[in-house]
Design a protein around this motif. Structure first.
Motif, PDB file in Angstrom:
ATOM      1  N   ARG A  32       3.791   2.159   4.066  1.00  0.00           N
ATOM      2  CA  ARG A  32       3.429   0.800   3.658  1.00  0.00           C
ATOM      3  C   ARG A  32       2.383   0.262   4.631  1.00  0.00           C
ATOM      4  O   ARG A  32       2.463   0.486   5.828  1.00  0.00           O
ATOM      5  CB  ARG A  32       4.655  -0.099   3.662  1.00  0.00           C
ATOM      6  CG  ARG A  32       5.585   0.164   2.516  1.00  0.00           C
ATOM      7  CD  ARG A  32       6.740  -0.834   2.497  1.00  0.00           C
ATOM      8  NE  ARG A  32       7.572  -0.598   1.337  1.00  0.00           N
ATOM      9  CZ  ARG A  32       8.641   0.206   1.331  1.00  0.00           C
ATOM     10  NH1 ARG A  32       9.015   0.810   2.432  1.00  0.00           N
ATOM     11  NH2 ARG A  32       9.322   0.394   0.218  1.00  0.00           N
ATOM     12  N   GLY A  33       1.388  -0.445   4.092  1.00  0.00           N
ATOM     13  CA  GLY A  33       0.338  -1.036   4.908  1.00  0.00           C
ATOM     14  C   GLY A  33      -0.731  -0.055   5.338  1.00  0.00           C
ATOM     15  O   GLY A  33      -1.705  -0.447   5.968  1.00  0.00           O
ATOM     16  N   ASP A 104       2.206  -3.768   1.638  1.00  0.00           N
ATOM     17  CA  ASP A 104       3.348  -3.950   2.533  1.00  0.00           C
ATOM     18  C   ASP A 104       4.667  -4.039   1.769  1.00  0.00           C
ATOM     19  O   ASP A 104       5.720  -3.707   2.294  1.00  0.00           O
ATOM     20  CB  ASP A 104       3.173  -5.215   3.379  1.00  0.00           C
ATOM     21  CG  ASP A 104       2.052  -5.067   4.405  1.00  0.00           C
ATOM     22  OD1 ASP A 104       1.766  -3.922   4.827  1.00  0.00           O
ATOM     23  OD2 ASP A 104       1.453  -6.093   4.772  1.00  0.00           O
ATOM     24  N   ASP A 105       4.600  -4.507   0.515  1.00  0.00           N
ATOM     25  CA  ASP A 105       5.812  -4.643  -0.291  1.00  0.00           C
ATOM     26  C   ASP A 105       5.908  -3.574  -1.387  1.00  0.00           C
ATOM     27  O   ASP A 105       6.601  -3.758  -2.376  1.00  0.00           O
ATOM     28  CB  ASP A 105       5.876  -6.039  -0.898  1.00  0.00           C
ATOM     29  CG  ASP A 105       4.705  -6.330  -1.835  1.00  0.00           C
ATOM     30  OD1 ASP A 105       3.730  -5.540  -1.870  1.00  0.00           O
ATOM     31  OD2 ASP A 105       4.752  -7.352  -2.538  1.00  0.00           O
ATOM     32  N   ALA A 106       5.237  -2.456  -1.196  1.00  0.00           N
ATOM     33  CA  ALA A 106       5.246  -1.378  -2.193  1.00  0.00           C
ATOM     34  C   ALA A 106       6.661  -0.826  -2.377  1.00  0.00           C
ATOM     35  O   ALA A 106       7.446  -0.803  -1.429  1.00  0.00           O
ATOM     36  CB  ALA A 106       4.314  -0.253  -1.754  1.00  0.00           C
ATOM     37  N   PRO A 135       4.789  15.012 -16.428  1.00  0.00           N
ATOM     38  CA  PRO A 135       5.119  14.105 -15.333  1.00  0.00           C
ATOM     39  C   PRO A 135       3.895  13.487 -14.671  1.00  0.00           C
ATOM     40  O   PRO A 135       2.875  14.137 -14.493  1.00  0.00           O
ATOM     41  CB  PRO A 135       5.862  15.000 -14.348  1.00  0.00           C
ATOM     42  CG  PRO A 135       5.311  16.365 -14.609  1.00  0.00           C
ATOM     43  CD  PRO A 135       5.035  16.409 -16.092  1.00  0.00           C
ATOM     44  N   ALA A 136       4.032  12.220 -14.327  1.00  0.00           N
ATOM     45  CA  ALA A 136       3.001  11.545 -13.541  1.00  0.00           C
ATOM     46  C   ALA A 136       3.157  11.976 -12.082  1.00  0.00           C
ATOM     47  O   ALA A 136       4.273  12.174 -11.615  1.00  0.00           O
ATOM     48  CB  ALA A 136       3.173  10.032 -13.648  1.00  0.00           C
ATOM     49  N   PRO A 137       2.045  12.135 -11.359  1.00  0.00           N
ATOM     50  CA  PRO A 137       2.176  12.396  -9.928  1.00  0.00           C
ATOM     51  C   PRO A 137       2.801  11.179  -9.247  1.00  0.00           C
ATOM     52  O   PRO A 137       2.554  10.041  -9.649  1.00  0.00           O
ATOM     53  CB  PRO A 137       0.742  12.634  -9.459  1.00  0.00           C
ATOM     54  CG  PRO A 137      -0.139  12.187 -10.561  1.00  0.00           C
ATOM     55  CD  PRO A 137       0.657  12.079 -11.797  1.00  0.00           C
ATOM     56  N   VAL A 138       3.627  11.438  -8.228  1.00  0.00           N
ATOM     57  CA  VAL A 138       4.357  10.365  -7.554  1.00  0.00           C
ATOM     58  C   VAL A 138       4.085  10.397  -6.059  1.00  0.00           C
ATOM     59  O   VAL A 138       4.183  11.447  -5.432  1.00  0.00           O
ATOM     60  CB  VAL A 138       5.876  10.482  -7.822  1.00  0.00           C
ATOM     61  CG1 VAL A 138       6.647   9.434  -7.034  1.00  0.00           C
ATOM     62  CG2 VAL A 138       6.180  10.367  -9.309  1.00  0.00           C
ATOM     63  N   LEU A 139       3.774   9.217  -5.516  1.00  0.00           N
ATOM     64  CA  LEU A 139       3.586   9.043  -4.087  1.00  0.00           C
ATOM     65  C   LEU A 139       4.859   8.444  -3.506  1.00  0.00           C
ATOM     66  O   LEU A 139       5.320   7.399  -3.990  1.00  0.00           O
ATOM     67  CB  LEU A 139       2.398   8.109  -3.828  1.00  0.00           C
ATOM     68  CG  LEU A 139       2.118   7.767  -2.371  1.00  0.00           C
ATOM     69  CD1 LEU A 139       1.607   9.005  -1.623  1.00  0.00           C
ATOM     70  CD2 LEU A 139       1.105   6.633  -2.285  1.00  0.00           C
ATOM     71  N   GLN A 140       5.446   9.101  -2.525  1.00  0.00           N
ATOM     72  CA  GLN A 140       6.621   8.561  -1.836  1.00  0.00           C
ATOM     73  C   GLN A 140       6.132   7.611  -0.753  1.00  0.00           C
ATOM     74  O   GLN A 140       5.252   7.973   0.025  1.00  0.00           O
ATOM     75  CB  GLN A 140       7.453   9.692  -1.226  1.00  0.00           C
ATOM     76  CG  GLN A 140       8.019  10.646  -2.268  1.00  0.00           C
ATOM     77  CD  GLN A 140       8.872   9.973  -3.317  1.00  0.00           C
ATOM     78  OE1 GLN A 140       9.691   9.108  -3.024  1.00  0.00           O
ATOM     79  NE2 GLN A 140       8.646  10.333  -4.574  1.00  0.00           N
ATOM     80  N   VAL A 141       6.716   6.412  -0.723  1.00  0.00           N
ATOM     81  CA  VAL A 141       6.273   5.382   0.209  1.00  0.00           C
ATOM     82  C   VAL A 141       7.290   5.277   1.344  1.00  0.00           C
ATOM     83  O   VAL A 141       8.478   5.037   1.106  1.00  0.00           O
ATOM     84  CB  VAL A 141       6.077   4.039  -0.499  1.00  0.00           C
ATOM     85  CG1 VAL A 141       5.673   2.952   0.480  1.00  0.00           C
ATOM     86  CG2 VAL A 141       5.051   4.173  -1.622  1.00  0.00           C
ATOM     87  N   LEU A 142       6.807   5.433   2.561  1.00  0.00           N
ATOM     88  CA  LEU A 142       7.634   5.358   3.763  1.00  0.00           C
ATOM     89  C   LEU A 142       7.503   3.971   4.385  1.00  0.00           C
ATOM     90  O   LEU A 142       6.491   3.292   4.183  1.00  0.00           O
ATOM     91  CB  LEU A 142       7.204   6.417   4.762  1.00  0.00           C
ATOM     92  CG  LEU A 142       7.210   7.864   4.247  1.00  0.00           C
ATOM     93  CD1 LEU A 142       6.595   8.789   5.279  1.00  0.00           C
ATOM     94  CD2 LEU A 142       8.614   8.294   3.882  1.00  0.00           C
ATOM     95  N   PRO A 143       8.480   3.549   5.179  1.00  0.00           N
ATOM     96  CA  PRO A 143       8.367   2.251   5.844  1.00  0.00           C
ATOM     97  C   PRO A 143       7.163   2.218   6.779  1.00  0.00           C
ATOM     98  O   PRO A 143       6.740   3.250   7.297  1.00  0.00           O
ATOM     99  CB  PRO A 143       9.677   2.151   6.645  1.00  0.00           C
ATOM    100  CG  PRO A 143      10.606   3.136   6.026  1.00  0.00           C
ATOM    101  CD  PRO A 143       9.752   4.224   5.440  1.00  0.00           C
ATOM    102  N   ALA A 144       6.656   1.020   7.003  1.00  0.00           N
ATOM    103  CA  ALA A 144       5.549   0.854   7.963  1.00  0.00           C
ATOM    104  C   ALA A 144       6.044   1.208   9.354  1.00  0.00           C
ATOM    105  O   ALA A 144       7.226   1.081   9.660  1.00  0.00           O
ATOM    106  CB  ALA A 144       5.049  -0.593   7.923  1.00  0.00           C
ATOM    107  N   GLN A 145       5.126   1.639  10.206  1.00  0.00           N
ATOM    108  CA  GLN A 145       5.522   1.965  11.593  1.00  0.00           C
ATOM    109  C   GLN A 145       5.390   0.763  12.477  1.00  0.00           C
ATOM    110  O   GLN A 145       4.616  -0.086  12.327  1.00  0.00           O
ATOM    111  CB  GLN A 145       4.673   3.100  12.142  1.00  0.00           C
ATOM    112  CG  GLN A 145       5.117   4.412  11.592  1.00  0.00           C
ATOM    113  CD  GLN A 145       4.456   5.590  12.305  1.00  0.00           C
ATOM    114  OE1 GLN A 145       3.367   5.487  12.837  1.00  0.00           O
ATOM    115  NE2 GLN A 145       5.126   6.718  12.285  1.00  0.00           N
TER     116      GLN A 145
END
Length: 145
Positions: A32-33, A104-106, A135-145
């Protein structure tokens, strides 16, 4: 021996098969971000026809613009970005790059619906879930550091 092969076949069928998703995303994760370059990897054309365009619907949680690629013209409009040109022959692979920013809120995962155009044919890689036929490609979203 037959039991071993059958067991192996059953176990293999239970595993996620990203190789069947013919539009992949790389990297598969972003924070995120974060600003990141995302490659959409095109693995083949449409039933033997060369790829001539790729359109990506930009979902909530992501802003993106296509980067120019040799032989491809970036296209932006109507909530989509993409490329036209090529052509990319049916059995060749290409990486088309998006410059993206993860909000940031993804959400924890962002599916990127893609329409692959091959002349007068289209393949819609828009379905949720890795086990779907398109299937649609998928991006995994990790927390901001």
């Amino acid at each position: 021996m037959k039991t071993t092969r059958l067991t192996a076949a059953i176990l293999a069928s239970l595993l996620p098969l990203p190789a069947l998703a013919h539009i992949h995303i790389a990297p598969e994760q972003a924070r995120r971000g974060e600003a990141v370059e995302l490659a959409l990897v095109v693995g083949h054309g449409c039933a033997g026809a060369a790829t001539t365009a790729l359109r990506v619907a930009i979902p909530a949680g992501l802003s993106a613009e296509p980067l120019a690629q040799p032989g491809w013209q970036p296209v932006i409009g109507n909530g989509e970005v993409g490329w036209q040109g090529g052509p990319l022959p049916d059995h060749d692979k290409a990486r088309l790059i998006l410059r993206a920013t993860i909000a940031d809120d993804a959400p924890e995962s962002i599916a990127l619906p893609v329409v692959q155009v091959c002349g007068d044919k289209q393949v819609r890689w828009i379905e949720p879930g890795a086990q779907s036929e398109s299937p649609a490609p998928v991006l995994q979203v990790l927390p901001a550091q």
